[in-house]
Scaffold this active site. Structure first.
Site, mmCIF file in Angstrom:
data_model
loop_
_atom_site.group_PDB
_atom_site.id
_atom_site.type_symbol
_atom_site.label_atom_id
_atom_site.label_comp_id
_atom_site.label_asym_id
_atom_site.label_seq_id
_atom_site.Cartn_x
_atom_site.Cartn_y
_atom_site.Cartn_z
ATOM 1 N N THR A 236 4.859 -11.395 3.245
ATOM 2 C CA THR A 236 3.538 -11.711 3.790
ATOM 3 C C THR A 236 2.602 -12.007 2.625
ATOM 4 O OG1 THR A 236 3.044 -9.339 3.915
ATOM 5 C CG2 THR A 236 3.852 -10.393 5.921
ATOM 6 N N VAL B 179 -1.265 -11.140 1.730
ATOM 7 C CA VAL B 179 -2.049 -10.168 0.972
ATOM 8 C C VAL B 179 -1.123 -9.157 0.292
ATOM 9 C CG1 VAL B 179 -3.811 -8.361 1.136
ATOM 10 C CG2 VAL B 179 -4.059 -10.448 2.473
ATOM 11 N N CYS B 180 -0.032 -8.794 0.976
ATOM 12 C CA CYS B 180 0.908 -7.822 0.416
ATOM 13 C C CYS B 180 1.473 -8.283 -0.928
ATOM 14 C CB CYS B 180 2.057 -7.561 1.391
ATOM 15 S SG CYS B 180 1.547 -6.831 2.953
ATOM 16 N N SER B 181 1.763 -9.559 -1.036
ATOM 17 C CA SER B 181 2.300 -10.083 -2.293
ATOM 18 C C SER B 181 1.318 -9.888 -3.434
ATOM 19 C CB SER B 181 2.630 -11.573 -2.138
ATOM 20 O OG SER B 181 3.600 -11.773 -1.135
ATOM 21 N N LEU C 125 1.094 -6.024 -4.346
ATOM 22 C CA LEU C 125 2.230 -5.500 -5.103
ATOM 23 C C LEU C 125 2.275 -6.065 -6.515
ATOM 24 C CD1 LEU C 125 2.951 -4.383 -2.303
ATOM 25 C CD2 LEU C 125 5.362 -4.751 -2.894
#
Length: 208
Positions: free
Chosen positions: A59, A61-63, A66
């Site tokens: 996905t 924003v998750c990238s 992290l």
């Protein structure tokens, strides 16, 4: 492993409560292998435990989150913590995401798979309708006590530098229980010693 999550009968864990033991399957990007990690193991190693829940692999924003976390990972571990990212994806999906997403090139933290949402429910970040986790960040002391929590909705990313600041502050006050860290405190800055003499004199204590 037998869990006793039902002991937290009044809802999700609150700051100041002892965290029940939990175990997660992980993908280890450093060893390029699968494994398991538990709170009991980390406590035995005298580690602070940081759990970073996020909605899903592959996905958007998750990238970015992290990747941001990867930039601060060495600083977080230097402060005495182990960081575990957690979603309801499988360890195989974690491996594939790490391999394909350039934002994750520097990721060295264990990537936890909470497939049934058990650990996510313990911390109150599991969305029963979507089966996905909210953006929850939790700091657990080496004694197993929850000392900090932050939960964002799906569309607002977090700041790993602020996570590092909160960890360093938590480590400091654990070693200096009579002191407190003010707003925007950073390692090496002045602290406060609560007591009658400080009432109404906080500005003087910090600026004097």
């Amino acid at each position: 492993m037998e869990h006793h999550y039902d002991d937290c009968c009044c809802g999700p864990l609150q700051v100041g409560q002892e965290v029940p033991d939990f175990e997660l399957e992980i993908y280890d990007p450093v060893q390029h292998d699968f494994g398991k990690i538990s709170l009991t193991e980390l406590k035995k190693r005298n580690k602070w435990t940081i759990l970073v829940f996020y909605p899903a692999d592959f996905t958007f924003v998750c990238s970015t989150e992290l990747a941001d976390l990867a930039e601060e990972y060495d600083n977080l571990t230097a402060a005495g913590a182990e960081v575990i990212t957690v979603s309801t994806d499988t360890v195989y999906t974690h491996l594939a995401w790490k391999r394909e997403e350039k934002f994750l090139e520097k990721a060295k933290y264990p990537m936890g798979a909470d497939r049934n949402g058990e650990v996510s429910r313990l911390f109150g970040v599991y969305n029963e309708e979507s089966g996905l986790d909210l953006r929850g960040t939790f700091i657990i002391s080496p004694a197993g006590v929850l000392v900090a929590s932050e939960v964002n909705f799906y569309n607002v990313g977090r700041n790993a530098k602020e996570l590092l600041r909160k960890l360093q502050a938590s480590v400091y006050v654990a070693a200096h229980p009579d002191e407190a860290c003010p707003a925007r405190w950073e390692q090496g800055a002045g602290t406060l010693t609560p007591g009658p003499k400080l009432v109404g004199k906080v500005y003087d204590a910090l600026k004097g």
